[in-house]
Design an enzyme around this catalytic site. Sequence first.
Site, mmCIF file in Angstrom:
data_model
loop_
_atom_site.group_PDB
_atom_site.id
_atom_site.type_symbol
_atom_site.label_atom_id
_atom_site.label_comp_id
_atom_site.label_asym_id
_atom_site.label_seq_id
_atom_site.Cartn_x
_atom_site.Cartn_y
_atom_site.Cartn_z
ATOM 1 N N PRO A 86 29.588 36.062 50.738
ATOM 2 C CA PRO A 86 29.269 37.311 51.415
ATOM 3 C C PRO A 86 29.620 38.519 50.754
ATOM 4 C CG PRO A 86 31.205 35.934 52.360
ATOM 5 C CD PRO A 86 30.635 35.242 51.563
ATOM 6 N N GLY A 90 35.832 39.610 50.759
ATOM 7 C CA GLY A 90 37.198 39.307 50.233
ATOM 8 C C GLY A 90 37.088 37.907 49.565
ATOM 9 N N GLY A 92 35.618 37.270 46.333
ATOM 10 C CA GLY A 92 35.399 37.362 45.120
ATOM 11 C C GLY A 92 34.069 37.544 44.576
ATOM 12 N N SER A 93 33.022 38.262 45.514
ATOM 13 C CA SER A 93 31.764 38.095 44.919
ATOM 14 C C SER A 93 31.496 39.305 43.899
ATOM 15 C CB SER A 93 30.735 38.502 46.155
ATOM 16 O OG SER A 93 30.610 39.941 46.350
ATOM 17 N N SER A 94 32.536 40.303 43.847
ATOM 18 C CA SER A 94 32.041 41.569 42.837
ATOM 19 C C SER A 94 33.021 40.738 41.682
ATOM 20 C CB SER A 94 33.028 42.563 43.097
ATOM 21 O OG SER A 94 33.031 43.111 44.624
ATOM 22 N N ALA A 95 33.917 40.099 41.542
ATOM 23 C CA ALA A 95 34.402 39.322 40.471
ATOM 24 C C ALA A 95 33.359 38.500 39.720
ATOM 25 C CB ALA A 95 35.776 38.673 40.809
ATOM 26 N N ALA A 96 32.954 37.704 40.560
ATOM 27 C CA ALA A 96 31.887 36.623 40.115
ATOM 28 C C ALA A 96 30.466 37.449 39.532
ATOM 29 C CB ALA A 96 31.302 35.642 41.259
ATOM 30 N N ASP A 138 41.016 37.844 39.982
ATOM 31 C CA ASP A 138 39.692 37.598 40.445
ATOM 32 C C ASP A 138 38.822 36.986 39.522
ATOM 33 O OD1 ASP A 138 41.140 38.805 42.725
ATOM 34 O OD2 ASP A 138 39.386 39.664 43.254
HETATM 35 C C1 MEV Z 1 41.360 41.315 45.584
HETATM 36 O O1 MEV Z 1 40.495 40.223 45.520
HETATM 37 C C2 MEV Z 1 42.719 41.133 44.795
HETATM 38 C C3 MEV Z 1 43.353 42.425 44.689
HETATM 39 O O2 MEV Z 1 45.005 42.035 44.400
HETATM 40 C C4 MEV Z 1 42.774 43.205 43.435
HETATM 41 C C5 MEV Z 1 43.137 42.821 42.060
HETATM 42 O O3 MEV Z 1 43.810 41.734 42.081
HETATM 43 O O4 MEV Z 1 42.516 43.380 41.367
HETATM 44 C C6 MEV Z 1 43.687 43.265 45.970
#
Ligand code: MEV
Length: 320
Positions: A86, A90, A92-96, A138
């Site tokens: 999704p 929360g 990790g889609s932006s990181a992926a 992430d």
């Molecule tokens: C977000 O998935 C995790 C945070 O700790 C941000 C980060 O580590 O960059 C809130």
Amino acid sequence: MGPPTEARASAPGKVILFGEHAVVYGEPSLSLALDRRFRLRAATGAKATTVNHEPLDLRKHAYLAQALTLYWGDAPLRITTESDLPSAGGVGSSAALSVCTTAAALRLRTGQTPSAETVARGAFEAEYVTQGAASPNDTSVSTAGGAVLLSPTRAAGATPLWRIERGDRAWTVQRVELEPVPLVVATTGTRSHTAEQVAKVKRLVEREPAAREAVSAIGRLTLDGVDAIRAGDFSRAGRLMNRNHELLHALGVDTPELARLAKAARAVPGTFGAKLTGAGGGGSLVVLTEKAPALVRAFEDLGVRSFAVRSSPDGFEVTS
Ligand code: MEV
């Protein structure tokens, strides 16, 4: 042979077991990569850069645009994406997405497969610039796959992968070998905006000594949590997750909906503990449970979408 005209990348989402937000201040964190992935295809030869057939929009596609600026330039690309994760959930889609864009851009530019360390550093930089603050948690988990521990210095029994420094903070990114951890993730359906939540915590940490104490307490608790998970002591790990949630509440990133879901999850037999996962302000809850199917059913009865987590050892992949 000339440079490739196409690159395909994929990378997993993640769930944070302990330590979100505090990790931005150099405290430890423990995360698992999911078997759910983000996929991106980038091809040259376009007239203008498009994302899923729409013009690149610097606001809507902020992470992608930043990674392209850093590692590709402005030559037009036709980009398409697909995700099992999704968006702003929360997990990790932006990181992926940042990992995939970084890997694909480097592959297109050089014709070579970049190393995991290069991708992790690059994607962290893109995320940091986009959000104005971040830890490499992430992006490193999404690059490396498996169970990943970040801590200021090397932890006993963990295998160092890379070390990332930014300003006066440094994170040693390490692989930890864990037996399967029985988790369920429940999604609130409310979007979690990482940049917003990180900025909110930053304001609080700068102003309130109690918030700085909460950050340190999360750090200490995370190390205990890692020990508990490694020892298979899920009762203790669950109690620590509950405490981690309270400390995240004190940092202002809990919501009534997350609190309601956490309370409901804790009332289901077999639950060891529950906490929000990721940036909060919406997004998802992670629950440690020995009765995943019963918990998923209980969430379903509440009209809440959830899934039993399968962690995956697979990190990023990129091909032409
Ligand atoms: C977000 O998935 C995790 C945070 O700790 C941000 C980060 O580590 O960059 C809130």
